[in-house]
Design a protein around this motif. Structure first.
Motif, PDB file in Angstrom:
ATOM      1  N   ARG A  77       0.831  -1.192   0.000  1.00  0.00           N
ATOM      2  CA  ARG A  77       0.000   0.000   0.000  1.00  0.00           C
ATOM      3  C   ARG A  77       0.871   1.251   0.000  1.00  0.00           C
ATOM      4  O   ARG A  77       2.074   1.195   0.292  1.00  0.00           O
ATOM      5  N   ASN A 270     -12.698   2.122   4.755  1.00  0.00           N
ATOM      6  CA  ASN A 270     -12.037   1.360   3.700  1.00  0.00           C
ATOM      7  C   ASN A 270     -13.068   0.820   2.724  1.00  0.00           C
ATOM      8  O   ASN A 270     -14.205   0.513   3.111  1.00  0.00           O
ATOM      9  N   GLY A 272     -12.992  -2.055  -0.662  1.00  0.00           N
ATOM     10  CA  GLY A 272     -12.176  -2.958  -1.455  1.00  0.00           C
ATOM     11  C   GLY A 272     -12.970  -3.625  -2.561  1.00  0.00           C
ATOM     12  O   GLY A 272     -14.174  -3.867  -2.420  1.00  0.00           O
ATOM     13  N   LEU A 280      -8.176  -4.795  -4.629  1.00  0.00           N
ATOM     14  CA  LEU A 280      -7.780  -3.396  -4.685  1.00  0.00           C
ATOM     15  C   LEU A 280      -8.536  -2.668  -3.584  1.00  0.00           C
ATOM     16  O   LEU A 280      -9.764  -2.687  -3.543  1.00  0.00           O
ATOM     17  N   GLY A 282      -8.883   0.843  -0.945  1.00  0.00           N
ATOM     18  CA  GLY A 282      -8.577   2.240  -0.672  1.00  0.00           C
ATOM     19  C   GLY A 282      -9.014   2.640   0.726  1.00  0.00           C
ATOM     20  O   GLY A 282      -9.878   1.992   1.339  1.00  0.00           O
ATOM     21  N   GLU A 283      -8.420   3.702   1.226  1.00  0.00           N
ATOM     22  CA  GLU A 283      -8.718   4.180   2.577  1.00  0.00           C
ATOM     23  C   GLU A 283      -8.695   5.697   2.600  1.00  0.00           C
ATOM     24  O   GLU A 283      -7.846   6.333   1.971  1.00  0.00           O
ATOM     25  N   ILE A 312      -3.922   3.640  -0.691  1.00  0.00           N
ATOM     26  CA  ILE A 312      -4.436   2.691  -1.660  1.00  0.00           C
ATOM     27  C   ILE A 312      -3.464   1.529  -1.755  1.00  0.00           C
ATOM     28  O   ILE A 312      -2.246   1.716  -1.572  1.00  0.00           O
TER      29      ILE A 312
END
Length: 318
Positions: A77, A270, A272, A280, A282-283, A312
């Motif tokens: 990440r 988050n 996904g 994949l 993301g946050e 990410i």
């Protein structure tokens, strides 16, 4: 989200530090303003550096424990936060201009290994956590002093545990709590010249350690993962050395040593998406602000404000 962070900040906040650092002006020095600027720069910078190191979710996109032996997760990440650093060559100006103002990225590799499956619905499932972070130093005046580096970047490491509370099953979320300890090697910001008027007005060296506590809840919905959490980070820097010319002669340098600590609350979410064998994820999140009674005014940067962060990554697991 900002209201939640404000409440958490009130819970986790400590008493504000003194407005000025007494060591900077003892004995009195006309150059004490450079020292106080450096002290405020340390106080403003290391919680942001800690947030880059820690991120939000320790296992990006997940909420429950892994399910015991034979299960693992590996994540690559990139964490990021917007940060600003004062220009050490202009430390006596007011407001102090910035030498860097932008997004700082930090690549991280994180791993989790299941040890204990837990009982019932996942209660007391146990995972061991680890991380390796690379903090780029492509910022003016910032140098890695320690041998713990990767090329020109600082190399940080972390370890911890995650304990499952619920495995979940829609609409009941999976829930876990975790703790991680992370460290960054000693960094130097600014470089004094051989005499007053050459080089920067100050320089400081600092390391960083953090203890991160998280509570995360989430769901797996077909090809989509969702998670949200709250947390508290406790940051500490030991033997932070600030050096500046005190004006008693053209070459006399005074050293001030401080040991700053800080506690910040945060919230994060988050999302996904499954991509065959990987996900994949993301946050985005928000780190609570805190008034540390700064004496320095910084241009185009409010060190008391809350700070958004994000990340990410790609997660592999079994």
């Amino acid at each position: 989200m900002r209201r939640i962070v404000m409440v958490l900040a009130m819970i986790s906040g400590a008493a504000p530090l003194a407005a000025q650092e007494p060591q900077c002006n003892s004995p009195p020095s006309p150059f004490a303003v450079a020292c106080n600027t450096a002290v405020d720069a340390v106080r403003a910078f290391y919680p942001l550096a800690g947030m880059i190191v820690d991120g939000g979710n320790p296992v990006l996109g997940t909420a429950g424990s892994l399910g015991g032996r034979g299960h693992f997760a590996l994540t690559a990440r990139v964490n990021a936060i917007k940060a600003a650093l004062p220009d050490p060559s202009a430390a006596t100006q007011s407001p102090v201009p910035t030498s860097f103002n932008g997004v700082v990225p930090a690549p991280v590799v994180e791993g989790a290994v299941g040890l204990v499956k837990g009982v019932g619905g996942g209660l007391l499932g146990l995972d061991v956590l680890g991380s390796v972070l690379i903090l780029p130093t492509g910022v003016d005046h910032l140098i890695v002093e320690s041998t713990a580096h990767f090329f020109d970047a600082a190399l940080g490491v972390g370890y911890g545990v995650r304990v499952g509370v619920l495995n979940g099953g829609f609409p009941v979320p999976a829930v876990s709590v975790s703790w991680m300890h992370r460290t960054l090697p000693r960094l130097r910001y600014g470089t004094l010249g051989p005499s007053i008027g050459s080089g920067d007005k100050f320089e400081f060296t600092m390391d960083l350690s953090s203890d991160s506590y998280r509570a995360v809840a989430g769901w797996k919905l077909a090809a989509v993962d969702l998670a949200a959490g709250i947390g508290v980070d406790r940051y500490k820097s030991t033997n932070t050395n600030i050096r500046f010319y005190d004006g008693t002669s053209t070459t006399n340098v005074r050293t001030v040593v401080i040991n700053p600590t800080n506690t910040r609350a945060l919230v994060f979410v988050n999302g996904g998406l499954s991509l065959a064998a990987a996900k994949l994820v993301g946050e985005i999140g928000l780190q609570a602000g805190k008034d540390q009674q700064y004496v320095t005014q910084f241009q185009d940067f409010d060190p008391k404000a809350a700070h958004a962060f994000g990340g990410i990554g790609i997660r592999f697991g079994f």
